[in-house]
Enzyme design. Structure first.
Site, PDB file in Angstrom:
ATOM      1  N   SER A   1       0.400  60.159  12.643  1.00  0.00           N
ATOM      2  CA  SER A   1       0.311  61.574  12.941  1.00  0.00           C
ATOM      3  C   SER A   1       1.285  62.315  12.036  1.00  0.00           C
ATOM      4  O   SER A   1       2.081  61.693  11.330  1.00  0.00           O
ATOM      5  CB  SER A   1       0.643  61.840  14.414  1.00  0.00           C
ATOM      6  OG  SER A   1       0.624  63.223  14.703  1.00  0.00           O
TER       7      SER A   1
ATOM      8  N   HIS B   1      -9.992  66.673   6.992  1.00  0.00           N
ATOM      9  CA  HIS B   1     -10.668  65.413   6.659  1.00  0.00           C
ATOM     10  C   HIS B   1     -10.471  65.016   5.204  1.00  0.00           C
ATOM     11  O   HIS B   1     -10.225  63.850   4.899  1.00  0.00           O
ATOM     12  CB  HIS B   1     -12.168  65.514   6.950  1.00  0.00           C
ATOM     13  CG  HIS B   1     -12.507  65.482   8.399  1.00  0.00           C
ATOM     14  ND1 HIS B   1     -13.806  65.567   8.865  1.00  0.00           N
ATOM     15  CD2 HIS B   1     -11.729  65.368   9.498  1.00  0.00           C
ATOM     16  CE1 HIS B   1     -13.802  65.514  10.181  1.00  0.00           C
ATOM     17  NE2 HIS B   1     -12.552  65.404  10.582  1.00  0.00           N
TER      18      HIS B   1
ATOM     19  N   LYS C   1     -17.144  63.108  11.780  1.00  0.00           N
ATOM     20  CA  LYS C   1     -18.103  64.050  11.211  1.00  0.00           C
ATOM     21  C   LYS C   1     -17.662  65.487  11.482  1.00  0.00           C
ATOM     22  O   LYS C   1     -16.950  65.743  12.450  1.00  0.00           O
ATOM     23  CB  LYS C   1     -19.515  63.779  11.746  1.00  0.00           C
ATOM     24  CG  LYS C   1     -19.611  63.776  13.282  1.00  0.00           C
ATOM     25  CD  LYS C   1     -19.665  65.166  13.868  1.00  0.00           C
ATOM     26  CE  LYS C   1     -19.271  65.186  15.299  1.00  0.00           C
ATOM     27  NZ  LYS C   1     -18.838  66.546  15.726  1.00  0.00           N
TER      28      LYS C   1
ATOM     29  N   ASP D   1     -19.469  71.580  14.108  1.00  0.00           N
ATOM     30  CA  ASP D   1     -19.076  70.782  15.265  1.00  0.00           C
ATOM     31  C   ASP D   1     -20.278  70.272  16.045  1.00  0.00           C
ATOM     32  O   ASP D   1     -20.313  69.118  16.472  1.00  0.00           O
ATOM     33  CB  ASP D   1     -18.181  71.605  16.181  1.00  0.00           C
ATOM     34  CG  ASP D   1     -17.141  70.769  16.889  1.00  0.00           C
ATOM     35  OD1 ASP D   1     -17.395  70.369  18.036  1.00  0.00           O
ATOM     36  OD2 ASP D   1     -16.089  70.487  16.291  1.00  0.00           O
TER      37      ASP D   1
END
Length: 322
Positions: free
Chosen positions: A33, A76, A94, A175
């Site tokens: 993280s 991403h 995704k 989303d």
């Protein structure tokens, strides 16, 4: 044994960690993280041996074989590039990135480095969806002429929520809309015609979007996504000789029903374990064991073609993530 790392510590990362327990030969060994506190808390909750306070530290761990990237869409690309730079195979939540250009860069980088890369479009690895594809390939409903699918959630999402954050790739399309678009692409490929409309919210993201995909074969896909009202979350696939209906939620249905002329409907029950994320993890492990750089179930070409369609929809409705 395939040793997994998880990059990010949010809701999806937690669900993936739980489902990974269902995958034979999978071991979750590390989490990364941007903050020590978040990494340590996730590690404690999920029994992860090592926690890192940076993405690069996770990517540098020699005992990690593959990393699942579970950040918001907007991160991403950066996160996956860090993993690839560390020589790791990567499963990326995704959509792969915010647009086709950056998605193509990830695919090209992975290929240049000889590393496995897969978009986590878990729907395509789901046993029920694979059953639908097999039925259609065997001619169960003839040639596909129509696909209908919706994915709308009720919300409401406050202004500070990531779904309303333009810079995070917020809105319904990336989303939620990626699912019906991916289903249509899986069954019909790239359309020759595209129309779209959307209600744009005050933050500049799409709140309710409709899409029609047209094919020179005569087939049509009618799709919708939204975040201002809960839709049935079902899908139907019509063919020249019948119809297949996917139960709610269509992207991980527990059953599919086949309708044929002059025959009683046939319902096929599909027993699913966990939340459904384990199937994509198992596919990654199968590909790694076979020395593949991409999955035949979620190939790079499909990811890029769907991303291109999403780009086209955004252009039509006037949404960007700058």
């Amino acid at each position: 044994m395939t040793r997994w790392g998880i990059l990010a510590t949010g809701h999806i990362a937690a669900r993936f960690a739980e489902d990974l327990r269902l995958v034979p030969g999978a071991e979750l060994v590390a989490v990364g993280s941007r903050t020590r506190q978040s990494a340590d808390l996730f590690a404690t909750r999920h029994g992860v041996p090592r926690a890192y306070a940076s993405w690069t530290e996770l990517a540098a761990d020699p005992d990690v074989d593959v990393i699942y990237v579970a950040t918001p869409h907007s991160a991403h690309h950066e996160a996956t590039m860090a993993c690839l730079a560390g020589g790791k195979a990567v499963l990326v939540e995704k959509p792969l990135t915010l647009d086709l250009a950056s998605s193509r860069e990830l695919v090209e980088t992975a290929r240049e480095r000889g590393l496995f890369l897969m978009e986590a479009m878990w729907m395509r690895t789901n046993p029920a969806i694979r059953t639908v594809v097999e039925l259609i390939e065997k001619g169960a409903i003839g040639a596909v002429t129509s696909v209908r699918a919706d994915f709308g959630v009720a919300g409401p999402f406050p202004p500070e929520h990531r779904m309303r954050a333009r810079t995070l790739g917020g809105g319904a399309l990336l989303d939620l809309g990626v699912y019906p678009v991916s289903l249509a692409h899986l069954l019909l490929g790239v359309p020759q015609h595209l129309r779209a409309w959307a209600k744009i919210g005050p933050e500049g993201v799409d709140e309710n979007t409709g899409m029609v995909l047209g094919y020179d074969s005569g087939a049509v896909a009618t799709l919708s996504c939204g975040m201002i009202g809960a839709t049935p979350l079902v899908a139907s696939i019509t063919g020249s000789a019948g119809r297949i209906e996917l139960a709610e939620p269509f992207f991980r249905p527990g059953s599919v029903t086949v309708h044929r002329a002059e025959a009683a409907p046939e319902t096929i029950e599909v027993a699913l374990e966990g939340g459904g994320y384990q199937y994509e993890a198992a596919e990654v492990q199968r590909c790694l064991a076979d020395g593949l750089l991409e999955s035949p179930l979620v190939p790079h070409a499909a990811t890029l073609e769907v991303m291109g369609l999403l780009d086209d929809v955004r252009a039509l409705v006037g949404v960007d993530y700058l």
